[in-house]
Design a protein around this motif. Structure first.
Motif, PDB file in Angstrom:
ATOM      1  N   LEU A 174       1.043  -1.282  -0.092  1.00 33.01           N
ATOM      2  CA  LEU A 174       0.105  -0.176  -0.037  1.00 33.01           C
ATOM      3  C   LEU A 174       0.708   1.226   0.052  1.00 33.01           C
ATOM      4  CD1 LEU A 174      -2.597  -0.974   2.840  1.00 33.01           C
ATOM      5  CD2 LEU A 174      -2.837  -1.382   0.237  1.00 33.01           C
ATOM      6  N   GLN A 175       0.613   2.162  -0.974  1.00 28.77           N
ATOM      7  CA  GLN A 175       1.453   3.266  -0.990  1.00 28.77           C
ATOM      8  C   GLN A 175       0.762   4.710  -0.727  1.00 28.77           C
ATOM      9  OE1 GLN A 175       3.039   1.837  -5.042  1.00 28.77           O
ATOM     10  NE2 GLN A 175       5.109   2.177  -3.937  1.00 28.77           N
ATOM     11  N   CYS A 176       1.433   5.628  -0.161  1.00 30.61           N
ATOM     12  CA  CYS A 176       0.708   6.967  -0.329  1.00 30.61           C
ATOM     13  C   CYS A 176       1.666   8.067  -0.793  1.00 30.61           C
ATOM     14  CB  CYS A 176       0.344   7.151   1.267  1.00 30.61           C
ATOM     15  SG  CYS A 176      -0.482   8.833   1.608  1.00 30.61           S
ATOM     16  N   VAL A 177       1.332   8.887  -1.272  1.00 28.93           N
ATOM     17  CA  VAL A 177       2.290   9.919  -1.886  1.00 28.93           C
ATOM     18  C   VAL A 177       1.876  11.198  -1.534  1.00 28.93           C
ATOM     19  CG1 VAL A 177       3.159  10.931  -4.112  1.00 28.93           C
ATOM     20  CG2 VAL A 177       2.968   8.855  -4.010  1.00 28.93           C
ATOM     21  N   GLY A 178       2.812  12.170  -0.833  1.00 28.37           N
ATOM     22  CA  GLY A 178       2.107  13.144  -0.034  1.00 28.37           C
ATOM     23  C   GLY A 178       3.038  14.378  -0.341  1.00 28.37           C
ATOM     24  N   GLN A 179       2.360  15.508  -0.096  1.00 22.80           N
ATOM     25  CA  GLN A 179       3.079  16.991  -0.253  1.00 22.80           C
ATOM     26  C   GLN A 179       3.272  17.392   1.400  1.00 22.80           C
ATOM     27  OE1 GLN A 179      -0.035  16.711  -2.084  1.00 22.80           O
ATOM     28  NE2 GLN A 179       1.400  15.600  -3.517  1.00 22.80           N
ATOM     29  N   PHE A 180       4.460  18.115   1.648  1.00 20.36           N
ATOM     30  CA  PHE A 180       4.572  18.542   2.834  1.00 20.36           C
ATOM     31  C   PHE A 180       5.062  19.831   2.606  1.00 20.36           C
ATOM     32  CE2 PHE A 180       5.357  13.986   3.084  1.00 20.36           C
ATOM     33  CZ  PHE A 180       4.637  13.427   4.257  1.00 20.36           C
ATOM     34  N   THR A 181       4.548  20.583   3.850  1.00 22.47           N
ATOM     35  CA  THR A 181       5.009  22.056   4.028  1.00 22.47           C
ATOM     36  C   THR A 181       5.538  22.166   5.541  1.00 22.47           C
ATOM     37  OG1 THR A 181       3.821  23.021   2.474  1.00 22.47           O
ATOM     38  CG2 THR A 181       4.734  24.748   3.998  1.00 22.47           C
ATOM     39  N   VAL A 182       6.772  22.706   5.811  1.00 22.08           N
ATOM     40  CA  VAL A 182       7.355  22.774   7.208  1.00 22.08           C
ATOM     41  C   VAL A 182       7.845  24.504   7.049  1.00 22.08           C
ATOM     42  CG1 VAL A 182       9.199  22.318   8.840  1.00 22.08           C
ATOM     43  CG2 VAL A 182       8.230  20.536   7.205  1.00 22.08           C
ATOM     44  N   PRO A 183       6.562  25.093   7.642  1.00 27.46           N
ATOM     45  CA  PRO A 183       6.728  26.591   7.684  1.00 27.46           C
ATOM     46  C   PRO A 183       7.823  27.192   8.589  1.00 27.46           C
ATOM     47  CG  PRO A 183       4.842  26.032   8.588  1.00 27.46           C
ATOM     48  CD  PRO A 183       5.459  24.663   8.322  1.00 27.46           C
ATOM     49  N   THR A 184       7.818  26.281   9.847  1.00 29.57           N
ATOM     50  CA  THR A 184       9.221  26.721  10.479  1.00 29.57           C
ATOM     51  C   THR A 184       9.397  25.690  11.268  1.00 29.57           C
ATOM     52  OG1 THR A 184       9.729  28.419  12.277  1.00 29.57           O
ATOM     53  CG2 THR A 184       7.454  27.481  12.448  1.00 29.57           C
TER      54      THR A 184
ATOM     55  N   ARG B  77      11.346  23.992   1.988  1.00 29.18           N
ATOM     56  CA  ARG B  77      10.192  24.035   3.093  1.00 29.18           C
ATOM     57  C   ARG B  77       8.733  23.060   2.589  1.00 29.18           C
ATOM     58  NH1 ARG B  77      11.092  27.065   7.591  1.00 29.18           N
ATOM     59  NH2 ARG B  77      12.790  28.410   7.626  1.00 29.18           N
ATOM     60  N   THR B  78       8.896  23.251   1.431  1.00 28.07           N
ATOM     61  CA  THR B  78       7.956  22.311   0.564  1.00 28.07           C
ATOM     62  C   THR B  78       8.614  21.166  -0.176  1.00 28.07           C
ATOM     63  OG1 THR B  78       6.458  23.995   0.423  1.00 28.07           O
ATOM     64  CG2 THR B  78       6.028  22.293  -1.012  1.00 28.07           C
ATOM     65  N   PHE B  79       8.078  19.898   0.394  1.00 30.72           N
ATOM     66  CA  PHE B  79       8.857  19.002  -0.418  1.00 30.72           C
ATOM     67  C   PHE B  79       7.796  17.583  -0.577  1.00 30.72           C
ATOM     68  CE2 PHE B  79       9.675  18.953   3.901  1.00 30.72           C
ATOM     69  CZ  PHE B  79       9.508  17.741   4.502  1.00 30.72           C
ATOM     70  N   HIS B  80       8.181  16.919  -1.168  1.00 31.26           N
ATOM     71  CA  HIS B  80       7.179  15.517  -1.530  1.00 31.26           C
ATOM     72  C   HIS B  80       7.596  14.279  -0.651  1.00 31.26           C
ATOM     73  CE1 HIS B  80       5.590  17.449  -4.847  1.00 31.26           C
ATOM     74  NE2 HIS B  80       6.991  17.887  -5.356  1.00 31.26           N
ATOM     75  N   GLY B  81       6.745  13.399  -0.541  1.00 31.36           N
ATOM     76  CA  GLY B  81       7.202  12.270   0.235  1.00 31.36           C
ATOM     77  C   GLY B  81       6.319  10.719  -0.274  1.00 31.36           C
ATOM     78  N   GLU B  82       6.887   9.888   0.224  1.00 32.63           N
ATOM     79  CA  GLU B  82       6.137   8.518  -0.289  1.00 32.63           C
ATOM     80  C   GLU B  82       6.468   7.648   1.134  1.00 32.63           C
ATOM     81  OE1 GLU B  82       6.271   4.791  -3.206  1.00 32.63           O
ATOM     82  OE2 GLU B  82       6.139   6.865  -3.933  1.00 32.63           O
ATOM     83  N   ALA B  83       4.996   6.978   1.340  1.00 31.63           N
ATOM     84  CA  ALA B  83       5.099   5.988   2.416  1.00 31.63           C
ATOM     85  C   ALA B  83       4.487   4.467   1.807  1.00 31.63           C
ATOM     86  CB  ALA B  83       4.384   6.391   3.740  1.00 31.63           C
ATOM     87  N   ALA B  84       5.279   3.372   2.189  1.00 25.48           N
ATOM     88  CA  ALA B  84       4.823   2.088   1.641  1.00 25.48           C
ATOM     89  C   ALA B  84       4.691   1.202   2.674  1.00 25.48           C
ATOM     90  CB  ALA B  84       5.686   1.601   0.329  1.00 25.48           C
ATOM     91  N   ILE B  85       3.592   0.505   2.944  1.00 25.09           N
ATOM     92  CA  ILE B  85       3.390  -0.673   3.819  1.00 25.09           C
ATOM     93  C   ILE B  85       3.720  -1.969   3.051  1.00 25.09           C
ATOM     94  CG2 ILE B  85       1.856  -1.839   5.185  1.00 25.09           C
ATOM     95  CD1 ILE B  85       0.303   0.737   5.893  1.00 25.09           C
ATOM     96  N   THR B  86       4.854  -2.364   3.137  1.00 27.66           N
ATOM     97  CA  THR B  86       5.387  -3.495   2.427  1.00 27.66           C
ATOM     98  C   THR B  86       4.693  -4.925   2.783  1.00 27.66           C
ATOM     99  OG1 THR B  86       7.457  -3.646   3.695  1.00 27.66           O
ATOM    100  CG2 THR B  86       7.277  -2.190   1.628  1.00 27.66           C
ATOM    101  N   HIS B  87       4.568  -4.854   4.301  1.00 28.80           N
ATOM    102  CA  HIS B  87       4.329  -6.353   4.742  1.00 28.80           C
ATOM    103  C   HIS B  87       3.358  -6.071   5.954  1.00 28.80           C
ATOM    104  CE1 HIS B  87       4.473 -10.575   5.637  1.00 28.80           C
ATOM    105  NE2 HIS B  87       4.852 -10.346   6.623  1.00 28.80           N
ATOM    106  N   VAL B  88       2.633  -6.888   6.414  1.00 27.44           N
ATOM    107  CA  VAL B  88       1.654  -6.883   7.689  1.00 27.44           C
ATOM    108  C   VAL B  88       1.519  -8.341   8.290  1.00 27.44           C
ATOM    109  CG1 VAL B  88       0.551  -4.729   7.028  1.00 27.44           C
ATOM    110  CG2 VAL B  88      -0.365  -6.918   6.513  1.00 27.44           C
ATOM    111  N   ALA B  89       1.687  -8.537   9.554  1.00 29.86           N
ATOM    112  CA  ALA B  89       1.710  -9.685  10.233  1.00 29.86           C
ATOM    113  C   ALA B  89       1.408  -9.615  11.529  1.00 29.86           C
ATOM    114  CB  ALA B  89       2.645 -10.636  10.024  1.00 29.86           C
TER     115      ALA B  89
END
Length: 196
Positions: free
Chosen positions: A55-65, A140-152
């Protein structure tokens, strides 16, 4: 082998991921302080496989400070380890919440969103973390991805828990690259298989 040690089985009625949902995102981020809500948008997708993993999630982040540094006069910003971990947690939590709401894959297809909200603060534990900065993320603005590769489901000393293998990859348009791997344990998971 006991069912507790086996990977969850896919639900036959699992749905496909829905589009970016600001209401769900706001609910996921509500447990964070307002100035630490870095994930601004995300979309989830599943693999074209029988169990739908990863399961994959692609997101956008902003870290203002910075969440703890006083801004320097030069504003020479770089994303710190603490902020990276916050970003990783937020996109992971959104991915899990989306998997539950949209019934994407086992075991999340049998959970409810209330199951998530009741556990998000105290039952999401990370026993293993491995992070590597190949180049500092300075935007301060960047992209990220999370992936759940295995669950048990796994046996714990006191009770079974759900163990997730997760990867994170962040990058910006200035050449910053970050990679992380972690194991996430969800204690007291709903629907734990019983030993015959």
């Amino acid at each position: 082998m006991s069912p507790v040690d086996e990977p969850p089985r896919a639900h036959p009625n699992a749905a496909t991921a829905s589009a970016d949902d600001t209401a769900l995102l706001a609910r996921v981020l509500s447990c964070y302080k307002e100035h630490c809500r870095y994930l601004t948008g995300a979309q989830v997708r599943t693999a074209d496989s029988q169990d739908r993993y990863p399961l994959q999630c692609v997101g956008q982040f902003t870290v203002p400070t910075s969440c703890y540094f006083t801004p320097a006069a030069s504003d020479d910003y770089h994303c710190t380890v603490v902020e990276s971990q916050i970003c990783a947690s937020q996109i992971t939590n959104y991915l899990i919440a989306s998997a539950v709401r949209d019934r994407l894959a086992a075991p999340f297809d049998l959970w409810t969103l209330d199951d998530i909200w009741q556990r998000q603060r105290h039952a999401f534990l990370a026993p293993e973390l491995h992070y590597t900065y190949r180049a500092p993320i300075r935007s301060r603005t960047f992209h990220g991805e999370a992936a759940i590769t295995h669950v048990a489901y796994k046996r714990g000393r006191r009770a079974p828990f759900l163990l997730l293998n997760i990867t994170h990859d962040f990058s910006d348009d200035r050449g910053g690259v970050f990679h992380g791997e972690k194991k996430l344990a969800i204690t007291d998971p709903p629907g734990v298989p019983t030993t015959p």
